[in-house]
Design a protein around this motif. Structure first.
Motif, PDB file in Angstrom:
ATOM      1  N   PRO A  91       9.687   2.386  -3.253  1.00  0.00           N
ATOM      2  CA  PRO A  91       8.253   2.277  -2.947  1.00  0.00           C
ATOM      3  C   PRO A  91       7.385   2.817  -4.081  1.00  0.00           C
ATOM      4  O   PRO A  91       7.772   3.760  -4.782  1.00  0.00           O
ATOM      5  CB  PRO A  91       8.100   3.128  -1.683  1.00  0.00           C
ATOM      6  CG  PRO A  91       9.465   3.198  -1.091  1.00  0.00           C
ATOM      7  CD  PRO A  91      10.417   3.174  -2.239  1.00  0.00           C
ATOM      8  N   ARG A  92       6.220   2.214  -4.240  1.00  0.00           N
ATOM      9  CA  ARG A  92       5.233   2.765  -5.147  1.00  0.00           C
ATOM     10  C   ARG A  92       4.599   4.013  -4.521  1.00  0.00           C
ATOM     11  O   ARG A  92       4.443   4.082  -3.300  1.00  0.00           O
ATOM     12  CB  ARG A  92       4.131   1.748  -5.451  1.00  0.00           C
ATOM     13  CG  ARG A  92       4.511   0.659  -6.441  1.00  0.00           C
ATOM     14  CD  ARG A  92       3.310  -0.276  -6.656  1.00  0.00           C
ATOM     15  NE  ARG A  92       3.476  -1.113  -7.836  1.00  0.00           N
ATOM     16  CZ  ARG A  92       4.112  -2.271  -7.864  1.00  0.00           C
ATOM     17  NH1 ARG A  92       4.662  -2.745  -6.738  1.00  0.00           N
ATOM     18  NH2 ARG A  92       4.216  -2.971  -8.973  1.00  0.00           N
ATOM     19  N   PRO A  93       4.194   4.987  -5.341  1.00  0.00           N
ATOM     20  CA  PRO A  93       3.452   6.116  -4.772  1.00  0.00           C
ATOM     21  C   PRO A  93       2.145   5.621  -4.156  1.00  0.00           C
ATOM     22  O   PRO A  93       1.522   4.697  -4.675  1.00  0.00           O
ATOM     23  CB  PRO A  93       3.181   7.008  -5.989  1.00  0.00           C
ATOM     24  CG  PRO A  93       4.208   6.614  -7.001  1.00  0.00           C
ATOM     25  CD  PRO A  93       4.438   5.147  -6.785  1.00  0.00           C
ATOM     26  N   PRO A  94       1.702   6.232  -3.063  1.00  0.00           N
ATOM     27  CA  PRO A  94       0.479   5.786  -2.380  1.00  0.00           C
ATOM     28  C   PRO A  94      -0.777   6.343  -3.060  1.00  0.00           C
ATOM     29  O   PRO A  94      -1.475   7.224  -2.525  1.00  0.00           O
ATOM     30  CB  PRO A  94       0.659   6.350  -0.972  1.00  0.00           C
ATOM     31  CG  PRO A  94       1.436   7.620  -1.185  1.00  0.00           C
ATOM     32  CD  PRO A  94       2.387   7.316  -2.329  1.00  0.00           C
ATOM     33  N   HIS A  95      -1.101   5.809  -4.233  1.00  0.00           N
ATOM     34  CA  HIS A  95      -2.161   6.407  -5.037  1.00  0.00           C
ATOM     35  C   HIS A  95      -3.518   6.405  -4.338  1.00  0.00           C
ATOM     36  O   HIS A  95      -4.286   7.374  -4.462  1.00  0.00           O
ATOM     37  CB  HIS A  95      -2.249   5.700  -6.379  1.00  0.00           C
ATOM     38  CG  HIS A  95      -1.053   5.911  -7.250  1.00  0.00           C
ATOM     39  ND1 HIS A  95      -0.638   7.178  -7.639  1.00  0.00           N
ATOM     40  CD2 HIS A  95      -0.172   5.043  -7.813  1.00  0.00           C
ATOM     41  CE1 HIS A  95       0.440   7.072  -8.394  1.00  0.00           C
ATOM     42  NE2 HIS A  95       0.750   5.789  -8.515  1.00  0.00           N
ATOM     43  N   SER A  96      -3.841   5.344  -3.617  1.00  0.00           N
ATOM     44  CA  SER A  96      -5.138   5.303  -2.931  1.00  0.00           C
ATOM     45  C   SER A  96      -5.229   6.405  -1.883  1.00  0.00           C
ATOM     46  O   SER A  96      -6.263   7.075  -1.742  1.00  0.00           O
ATOM     47  CB  SER A  96      -5.353   3.940  -2.286  1.00  0.00           C
ATOM     48  OG  SER A  96      -5.450   2.925  -3.259  1.00  0.00           O
TER      49      SER A  96
END
Length: 281
Positions: free
Chosen positions: A165-170
């Motif tokens: 998974p991508r980090p949840p930057h938002s």
């Protein structure tokens, strides 16, 4: 006391990256070897001459480039960053470096002339016309100034499939805002419109010609929870000191958020393309 300032009157203060140095190297995506290779090929770097890296942080760019010069000098206004750079240089056995706790506005500071002067994610924090004029006068006749456009605290957004998974930057940004307020923090001040751009006009006004741009493509990297936490604390807008007594509370919430996004604690990111503008005096 916080001060809200217009972009053209913002002033640096010593707390800008206070407490971030210990997190910077782990939290920031390292510059790839291909960046040093591209500069070496473009500028015919052969181990001679001197490098000055202005706003060097913990040597993120200085150290990968040091082998291309007789001497590499890293300059930064944050004492902890300079101390960390010295530690990392010693750890890596890099002995041709020198580290100075100075602001870019202190140049030329009697440092002499250089084959290459670099700015990597640092120029926007300075009095740019003053610093650009100073460094132009510090270049060897055939020297160059390079401006590195990069985002190293996080990768690019996208919908392409990655191994993890991508980090949840938002969501991370929203969590920071919930603790620090809706306007970007910067030391003792606020930056309601973000940092300044338009550096090309600054270089040209100082007498530089160019730029000649070279680009380094992105790549897929694997990161873990501690890397993402460090990335958040490496930023001026979420430096550790800004959270005050709620720092531990914020970090606990951040780790819970990251666990929800990836229970394994492993993330993937595609790094952004790096653009390098080469300016000649």
């Amino acid at each position: 006391m916080l001060t809200t300032v217009a972009l053209n009157t913002w002033e640096w203060d010593p707390s800008l990256f206070s407490g971030s140095a210990a997190y910077y190297t782990r939290g920031r995506l390292a510059y790839p070897k291909t960046l040093a290779d591209a500069l070496a090929a473009e500028l015919h770097l052969d181990g001679s001459g001197r490098l000055l890296d202005v706003g060097c942080g913990p040597g993120s760019l200085t150290l990968p480039l040091a082998a291309l010069f007789e001497q590499a000098i890293g300059l930064d206004a944050d004492r902890d960053m300079i101390d960390e750079a010295g530690r990392l240089a010693a750890q890596a056995g890099i002995s041709n470096t020198r580290w100075l706790c100075l602001r870019g506005e202190d140049l030329p500071a009697g440092l002499g002339s250089f084959r290459l002067i670099s700015f990597a994610q640092s120029f926007h924090w300075m009095d740019r016309p003053r610093v650009a004029a100073a460094v132009r006068g510090m270049l060897d006749p055939a020297g160059a100034c390079v401006h590195v456009h990069a985002t190293t605290h996080q990768g690019a957004e996208g919908g392409d499939a990655l191994p993890h998974p991508r980090p949840p930057h938002s969501s991370i940004a929203e969590l920071v805002r919930s603790h620090l307020g809706p306007v970007r923090r910067a030391g003792r001040s606020l930056l309601p419109q973000g940092t300044v751009a338009g550096e090309a006009d600054i270089y040209r006004a100082a007498g530089f010609t160019g730029p000649r741009r070279i680009e380094v493509p992105g790549r897929v990297v694997t990161r873990v929870t501690d890397d993402i936490v460090a990335a958040v604390f490496s930023l001026s807008s979420s430096a550790p000191h800004l959270f005050g007594e709620r720092r531990a509370e914020f970090e606990a919430e951040l780790r819970r958020l990251l666990h929800s996004a990836s229970p394994s604690g492993v993330f993937s990111e595609r790094t952004r393309e790096i653009a390098i503008d080469i300016w000649r005096p």
